[in-house]
Design a protein around this motif. Structure first.
Motif, PDB file in Angstrom:
ATOM      1  N   ARG A 101      36.505  35.608  38.370  1.00  0.00           N
ATOM      2  CA  ARG A 101      36.014  34.389  38.998  1.00  0.00           C
ATOM      3  C   ARG A 101      35.327  33.478  37.982  1.00  0.00           C
ATOM      4  O   ARG A 101      34.692  33.937  37.035  1.00  0.00           O
ATOM      5  CB  ARG A 101      35.056  34.730  40.141  1.00  0.00           C
ATOM      6  CG  ARG A 101      35.793  35.412  41.290  1.00  0.00           C
ATOM      7  CD  ARG A 101      34.998  35.416  42.575  1.00  0.00           C
ATOM      8  NE  ARG A 101      33.904  36.362  42.548  1.00  0.00           N
ATOM      9  CZ  ARG A 101      33.198  36.695  43.627  1.00  0.00           C
ATOM     10  NH1 ARG A 101      33.476  36.127  44.802  1.00  0.00           N
ATOM     11  NH2 ARG A 101      32.215  37.563  43.556  1.00  0.00           N
ATOM     12  N   LEU A 142      32.665  30.012  37.372  1.00  0.00           N
ATOM     13  CA  LEU A 142      31.285  29.787  37.798  1.00  0.00           C
ATOM     14  C   LEU A 142      30.883  28.330  37.611  1.00  0.00           C
ATOM     15  O   LEU A 142      31.169  27.732  36.578  1.00  0.00           O
ATOM     16  CB  LEU A 142      30.345  30.663  36.964  1.00  0.00           C
ATOM     17  CG  LEU A 142      28.878  30.682  37.362  1.00  0.00           C
ATOM     18  CD1 LEU A 142      28.689  31.498  38.631  1.00  0.00           C
ATOM     19  CD2 LEU A 142      28.028  31.257  36.237  1.00  0.00           C
ATOM     20  N   LEU A 198      36.925  39.569  49.280  1.00  0.00           N
ATOM     21  CA  LEU A 198      35.767  38.666  49.172  1.00  0.00           C
ATOM     22  C   LEU A 198      35.258  38.562  47.741  1.00  0.00           C
ATOM     23  O   LEU A 198      34.943  37.470  47.266  1.00  0.00           O
ATOM     24  CB  LEU A 198      34.637  39.125  50.102  1.00  0.00           C
ATOM     25  CG  LEU A 198      34.867  38.898  51.603  1.00  0.00           C
ATOM     26  CD1 LEU A 198      33.745  39.546  52.415  1.00  0.00           C
ATOM     27  CD2 LEU A 198      34.969  37.411  51.930  1.00  0.00           C
ATOM     28  N   VAL A 199      35.160  39.690  47.038  1.00  0.00           N
ATOM     29  CA  VAL A 199      34.586  39.622  45.684  1.00  0.00           C
ATOM     30  C   VAL A 199      35.637  39.392  44.595  1.00  0.00           C
ATOM     31  O   VAL A 199      35.301  38.981  43.495  1.00  0.00           O
ATOM     32  CB  VAL A 199      33.742  40.870  45.335  1.00  0.00           C
ATOM     33  CG1 VAL A 199      32.533  40.969  46.264  1.00  0.00           C
ATOM     34  CG2 VAL A 199      34.561  42.138  45.393  1.00  0.00           C
ATOM     35  N   THR A 212      32.675  31.594  46.284  1.00  0.00           N
ATOM     36  CA  THR A 212      31.398  31.720  47.003  1.00  0.00           C
ATOM     37  C   THR A 212      30.457  30.572  46.666  1.00  0.00           C
ATOM     38  O   THR A 212      30.654  29.859  45.679  1.00  0.00           O
ATOM     39  CB  THR A 212      30.654  33.002  46.604  1.00  0.00           C
ATOM     40  OG1 THR A 212      30.226  32.865  45.233  1.00  0.00           O
ATOM     41  CG2 THR A 212      31.525  34.236  46.739  1.00  0.00           C
ATOM     42  N   SER A 247      24.753  28.689  42.662  1.00  0.00           N
ATOM     43  CA  SER A 247      25.964  28.904  41.867  1.00  0.00           C
ATOM     44  C   SER A 247      27.172  29.097  42.769  1.00  0.00           C
ATOM     45  O   SER A 247      27.060  29.590  43.896  1.00  0.00           O
ATOM     46  CB  SER A 247      25.808  30.112  40.941  1.00  0.00           C
ATOM     47  OG  SER A 247      25.699  31.296  41.689  1.00  0.00           O
ATOM     48  N   ARG A 304      30.994  30.768  42.683  1.00  0.00           N
ATOM     49  CA  ARG A 304      32.015  31.564  42.008  1.00  0.00           C
ATOM     50  C   ARG A 304      33.357  30.956  42.371  1.00  0.00           C
ATOM     51  O   ARG A 304      33.629  30.704  43.562  1.00  0.00           O
ATOM     52  CB  ARG A 304      31.952  33.016  42.479  1.00  0.00           C
ATOM     53  CG  ARG A 304      30.685  33.740  42.089  1.00  0.00           C
ATOM     54  CD  ARG A 304      30.774  34.319  40.681  1.00  0.00           C
ATOM     55  NE  ARG A 304      29.458  34.764  40.243  1.00  0.00           N
ATOM     56  CZ  ARG A 304      29.206  35.184  39.009  1.00  0.00           C
ATOM     57  NH1 ARG A 304      30.167  35.223  38.099  1.00  0.00           N
ATOM     58  NH2 ARG A 304      28.000  35.562  38.669  1.00  0.00           N
ATOM     59  N   GLY A 325      34.724  40.194  40.087  1.00  0.00           N
ATOM     60  CA  GLY A 325      33.894  39.114  40.645  1.00  0.00           C
ATOM     61  C   GLY A 325      33.205  38.292  39.580  1.00  0.00           C
ATOM     62  O   GLY A 325      32.922  37.118  39.785  1.00  0.00           O
ATOM     63  N   GLY A 326      32.930  38.932  38.428  1.00  0.00           N
ATOM     64  CA  GLY A 326      32.214  38.231  37.366  1.00  0.00           C
ATOM     65  C   GLY A 326      33.161  37.602  36.375  1.00  0.00           C
ATOM     66  O   GLY A 326      34.341  37.414  36.659  1.00  0.00           O
TER      67      GLY A 326
END
Lengths: 459, 459
Positions: free
Chosen positions: B201, B203, B297-298, B303, B331, B333, B402-403
């Protein structure tokens, strides 16, 4: 008016002497919060006792575990009133911002025809309490008696949280209970317009802590799946008002009365607008309930305010954290007959309803007190307004205050008596700040106002 | 499979020697963030250069203003790949929590048949990068060549923010540009299930400061009439999602693709549920968009998260203040083709729309990067999955994270190449923590996996 006229004349003629007495009291450095000035506090109490004795009061210094109280009684016909004031003052630092020694009072002409008394305590509250004492002195000097039965309570800890007050009221309830209290610690609307304060908002304070995961999370790893307590809290707080500005907590408006049309009209006549009220603080649009004047909003309507919020990373830069918890301090200003206990419970239910089932919320209460509200057409209020209207250039108005004065609740709860709040301070008196002052006209016409009120109450 | 089989046998037979080489590298204390270990970082770079030279790479230590890079090239037919890893490690404190010296690696059998390699850097990233080096060594030993053209970049500052990386990529773009990158810094789904990471994802970080009155106000005096910036902020943040959990910023979902049904099914087969994903952090209910699995979701949904909020009085007790301002760090994502620039602009407009006309808001940007997403059916991905599936007990899955991994964006932006993310770490490897370990099976089958991938890429 035959009893009154010579009293007013006596007050006019003795203004210089009354000023000397006030200066004597102002020179006493009765800063209650600083133990270094304990002796000065006692000295102020003793000075007041001596002065009240000279008028004929049965007056005494009464020890407490803190600074002493002054209690005095004078017999009289008619109703029994308890006058309340405080002889202690705020600290004076920063001293370098004072134009004159705060404990060397002076009279200064700050514009042609406008004199002020300078010094710490001149307005808060020594100057104010002496207006009442001088009214009693003059009445006694002229008539040899007072127009009603008068008791006096001077406190020495008002500026430091009044720790001794409730125990003292409780221990001396029988002695202090009167038909009603007179409190001289409020202000005028403006220099020409006297005011009786008939309403003070109450307060319910509540801290809420929303808890989600059992640790701080990385928003990359868990964002989108794990509950965010800041978001939950924001939704709760964002839901507190509807689009008309009304508070949405169920039952919140129970006990809130509509302000009488005549009162709203008298407030409208004061010329305060959103621009004049909010302009000085950099705003222009009323934020609360729609279609109500700013004075009604702050004097006669209840509120829900967030006073503090914190959660997650709040330092410099950025951290993509989903915190474990977030918290807010929320307070409600109450009016009329709103019940603080019910409102706290309703708010808690309102919050709990908005917490996801796998999260939790903790509540920490911070104070709760009902509003104070006298009927606008209560005889005491009407009489005081009439007396004040006789004295000043403009008619007296019944106002309210957005904040609270704890003594008023204590008198009601502990002694079962209502309070009439009349004072002659102005919003620019700089109480608690350097260069505190009290208008000479407040001191002079304040004395005359109390003579009129006492006279009218005695009738 | 004729080229490959002897290479795999060679890897099996040389496992002990490969372990000795890894231990040599693990013994070097290459902590990049602490200047006291600068010499150790250089030593690690030099050790790698010597080792790569022994295989036949044209390898060199390349100085930067920080710790040096290692760059190596080996000729070959077929596609040109750039393998990336990092030789630096995290600090080891608190040292007392380690069961063994972090720089004296050991093999331990932690349960019957399950061995792990202990030590700082065993998983992050020395053990991982050596799986690739060993695959090259074995291939070269057996065939005298590599199955494709291989370049290598080892960085020494990954654990301290990679300050030299972008300048180095820029200065050496021509040399480093390959057909695609191979990055070995990710993990497996579990001990039996290998994974190719095809999505990271992006940011967008934004700090917003809502300003109302030009000073803090007393909520008694002004409450109900003056704007409360915390309330305004809470309304903005409370509005960020609709009741289905979707982000309400206009245009937010532009560029977001629905994840292919076959991919969702493969994720579903992993058995991860809301309970298994959220249970370990004390939660149980997915918080984001409704009717989507936690993995979707992640891994594949964007998000909006509030990472921090502050305003008003946040100390002990209570203060009935209406603050002048309140701020939040928010923030987003991003996934797929969402545009960080457009989203920042749309969010700002969303906020501004909700600020009363007499209040203001200030925005401070904190980073913005698009998501990384390979097509699930991209040949590179499909080939790597097939190769991994040959090696491990369970079929390889295409996962997302996710990160973010910044190098992937840098390779795309600066060198115009995509990255294949394959790694053999496990979620319990305790990277960055005491008692870091790497599974012996990850080290052994990781080597074999890279041999298979290189072989398949060369075909």
């Amino acid at each position: 008016m035959s009893d009154l006229a010579p009293v007013l004349t006596q007050l006019d003629n003795s203004l210089d002497q009354s000023l000397e007495r006030l200066f004597d009291l102002l020179r006493i450095r009765s800063i209650s919060t600083d133990p270094a000035f304990s002796d000065e506090c006692r000295k102020a109490a003793e000075w007041l006792v001596e002065d009240l004795k000279s008028i004929g009061f049965d007056a005494s210094v009464r020890d407490t575990t803190g600074h002493p109280m002054v209690v005095a009684h004078h017999e009289g016909e008619g109703p029994h009133v308890l006058f309340y004031g405080h002889y202690d003052v705020q600290p004076v630092d920063p001293l370098n911002l004072w134009n004159d020694d705060p404990f060397d009072p002076k009279v200064k002409e700050i514009e042609p025809g406008r004199k002020v008394i300078t010094g710490r305590g001149s307005a808060d509250d020594k100057g104010q309490l002496m207006t009442f004492v001088e009214a009693c002195r003059a009445y006694k000097a002229v008539h040899g008696k007072l127009p009603c039965r008068v008791s006096i309570l001077f406190e020495g800890e008002e500026e430091s949280g009044s720790p001794s007050l409730k125990p003292f009221l409780e221990a001396n309830a029988g002695e202090l209970k009167a038909d009603f209290a007179l409190v001289c610690d409020t202000g005028m609307w403006d220099r020409d317009t006297p005011a009786v304060c008939v309403g003070l908002r109450g307060l319910v304070g509540e801290e809420i802590v929303v808890k989600a995961a059992d640790r701080d999370l990385h928003s990359g790893e868990f964002g989108g799946a794990a509950a965010n307590p800041i978001t939950i809290l924001a939704r709760v707080l964002g839901d507190l008002h509807d689009e008309t500005g009304r508070v949405t907590v169920p039952g919140f408006y129970e006990g809130v009365d509509e302000t009488p049309k005549s009162v709203l009209e008298s407030w409208a006549s004061l010329g305060e607008t959103a621009e004049t009220f909010l302009g000085p603080i950099g705003l222009s649009k009323p934020f609360g309930e729609k279609d109500r004047s700013v004075l009604e909003l702050v004097w006669a309507r209840p509120t829900a305010e967030v006073n503090g919020i914190i959660g997650g990373y709040t330092g410099k830069g950025f951290k993509t954290v989903i915190p474990a918890e977030a918290s807010a301090k929320v307070s409600f200003r109450l009016v009329h007959n709103q019940d603080p206990v019910k409102i706290r419970a309703a708010f808690r239910a309102f919050v709990e309803e908005r917490i996801p089932s796998d999260c939790s919320v903790e509540f920490y209460p911070h104070g709760g007190s009902p509003a104070f509200q006298l009927d606008y057409d209560m005889p005491l209020v009407v009489k005081a307004q009439a007396a004040l209207t006789e004295e000043w250039p403009k008619p007296a108005i019944a106002v309210a205050m957005g904040g609270s004065i704890p003594i008023v609740g204590d008198f009601r709860r502990m002694l079962g008596m209502e309070s009439l709040l009349v004072g002659f301070g102005l919003s620019d008196d700089r109480i608690h700040s350097p260069n505190e002052k009290y208008e000479m006209s407040s001191f002079h016409h304040g004395q005359r106002s109390w003579a009129r009120i006492l006279d009218m109450l005695g009738k």
